[in-house]
Design a protein around this motif. Structure first.
Motif, mmCIF file in Angstrom:
data_model
loop_
_atom_site.group_PDB
_atom_site.id
_atom_site.type_symbol
_atom_site.label_atom_id
_atom_site.label_comp_id
_atom_site.label_asym_id
_atom_site.label_seq_id
_atom_site.Cartn_x
_atom_site.Cartn_y
_atom_site.Cartn_z
ATOM 1 N N ASP A 172 10.064 -37.773 59.360
ATOM 2 C CA ASP A 172 9.650 -38.075 57.987
ATOM 3 C C ASP A 172 10.883 -38.198 57.085
ATOM 4 O OD1 ASP A 172 8.015 -38.466 55.781
ATOM 5 O OD2 ASP A 172 7.751 -36.326 55.403
ATOM 6 N N TRP A 173 10.800 -39.085 56.118
ATOM 7 C CA TRP A 173 11.927 -39.308 55.193
ATOM 8 C C TRP A 173 12.108 -38.112 54.266
ATOM 9 C CZ3 TRP A 173 14.238 -44.423 53.701
ATOM 10 C CH2 TRP A 173 15.085 -44.330 52.582
ATOM 11 N N MET A 174 10.999 -37.687 53.614
ATOM 12 C CA MET A 174 11.059 -36.611 52.615
ATOM 13 C C MET A 174 10.669 -35.291 53.264
ATOM 14 S SD MET A 174 12.026 -38.229 49.898
ATOM 15 C CE MET A 174 11.685 -37.044 48.593
ATOM 16 N N LEU A 175 11.652 -34.385 53.386
ATOM 17 C CA LEU A 175 11.415 -33.102 54.038
ATOM 18 C C LEU A 175 12.049 -31.973 53.238
ATOM 19 C CD1 LEU A 175 12.348 -34.079 57.705
ATOM 20 C CD2 LEU A 175 10.066 -33.404 56.951
ATOM 21 N N PRO A 176 11.458 -30.784 53.281
ATOM 22 C CA PRO A 176 12.120 -29.622 52.668
ATOM 23 C C PRO A 176 13.271 -29.150 53.552
ATOM 24 C CG PRO A 176 10.062 -28.974 53.726
ATOM 25 C CD PRO A 176 10.118 -30.461 53.813
ATOM 26 N N GLY A 177 14.243 -28.533 52.940
ATOM 27 C CA GLY A 177 15.368 -27.971 53.698
ATOM 28 C C GLY A 177 16.482 -28.956 53.955
ATOM 29 N N LEU A 178 16.139 -30.112 54.486
ATOM 30 C CA LEU A 178 17.107 -31.160 54.794
ATOM 31 C C LEU A 178 16.338 -32.465 54.891
ATOM 32 C CD1 LEU A 178 20.167 -31.604 55.659
ATOM 33 C CD2 LEU A 178 19.317 -31.516 58.016
ATOM 34 N N SER A 179 16.762 -33.479 54.151
ATOM 35 C CA SER A 179 16.016 -34.744 54.139
ATOM 36 C C SER A 179 16.090 -35.436 55.492
ATOM 37 C CB SER A 179 16.569 -35.678 53.066
ATOM 38 O OG SER A 179 17.829 -36.217 53.461
ATOM 39 N N GLY A 180 15.092 -36.281 55.747
ATOM 40 C CA GLY A 180 15.083 -37.035 56.988
ATOM 41 C C GLY A 180 16.279 -37.949 57.117
ATOM 42 N N ILE A 181 16.696 -38.540 55.998
ATOM 43 C CA ILE A 181 17.854 -39.428 56.008
ATOM 44 C C ILE A 181 19.114 -38.668 56.428
ATOM 45 C CG2 ILE A 181 19.457 -40.614 54.455
ATOM 46 C CD1 ILE A 181 17.277 -42.431 55.197
#
Length: 238
Positions: free
Chosen positions: A53-62
């Motif tokens: 997933d692109w938008m993630l908590p902790g560390l972005s997917g990108i």
């Protein structure tokens, strides 16, 4: 050995949907909801493919994708980016970061599964064999032909898909509902007893009095392709 897919997605309902459908396809699924957790998991064990997933908590997917490509052990790891950001610029950015493919939410599950298969076929061809073989049964996915002991069998399209579905996960017991979803699809509304009818037709098409039945009926559960069939068949012919 089954193909292992790491799902990195913080939306629980979507994770459940992905897990159900991927496992129905015979994949082993691991799932985490945070980017930093995924990074730790990737250092513990490298999967065969990542759905990210692109938008993630902790560390972005990108950012996680960047780190995957920067690390020698994972630089060639197949990654499919999942995101609600569908603009061309976002797609370009995701692919430029190192994602192998990009799919926009909401998406079609059959399309996602097709993309997973296509990517694995390109990057890990040994995991997506064109021919499935067990004992004296050989199923060719490209020509849609099935042979047993060298003799060609005549299966209908549904029986072919049913045999293929069972053969790709030997030993795993599938409920009638799982077989309906995996063979007929989620959008087809038919009675579960239809599965019994087609299993009966499949058995009639592949078995004779002299051969072993590779399809195991598990009372109260469903059906399975017997994982000991190849060994048993070899013993019969010895």
């Amino acid at each position: 050995m089954s193909t292992r897919i790491l799902v990195v997605e913080d939306e629980e309902s979507l994770t459940l949907l992905l897990r159900y459908n991927l496992e129905a396809e015979g994949y082993e699924v691991d799932a985490v909801a945070r980017g930093d957790e995924a990074e730790v998991r990737l250092r513990e064990r490298i999967p065969d493919l990542v759905l990210l997933d692109w938008m993630l908590p902790g560390l972005s997917g990108i950012e996680l994708c960047r780190r995957i490509r920067a690390r020698r052990e994972t630089e060639r790891l197949p990654v499919i980016m999942l995101t609600a950001r569908g603009e061309e610029g976002d797609r370009v950015r995701g692919l430029a970061t190192g994602a192998d493919d990009y799919i926009v939410k909401p998406f079609s599950v059959p399309e996602l599964l097709a993309r997973v298969r296509a990517l694995l076929r390109r990057t890990k061809p040994a995991h997506i064999a064109n021919t499935l073989v067990a004992g004296d049964i050989e199923l060719d996915r490209e020509t849609h032909r099935v042979r047993r002991a060298g003799r060609e069998l005549h299966l209908g399209p549904t029986e072919f898909r049913l045999l293929e579905f069972l053969m790709q996960s030997p030993g795993r017991v599938f409920t009638r509902e799982q077989l309906l979803d995996g063979v007929w699809g989620h959008d087809v509304y038919i009675d579960e007893r239809t599965v019994d009818v087609h299993v009966g037709r499949l058995r009639k098409a592949i078995n004779t009095r002299e051969t072993l039945d590779p399809i195991r009926t598990v009372r109260g559960a469903g059906y399975s392709f017997d994982e000991t069939f190849a060994k048993s068949d070899g013993a019969l012919g010895a």
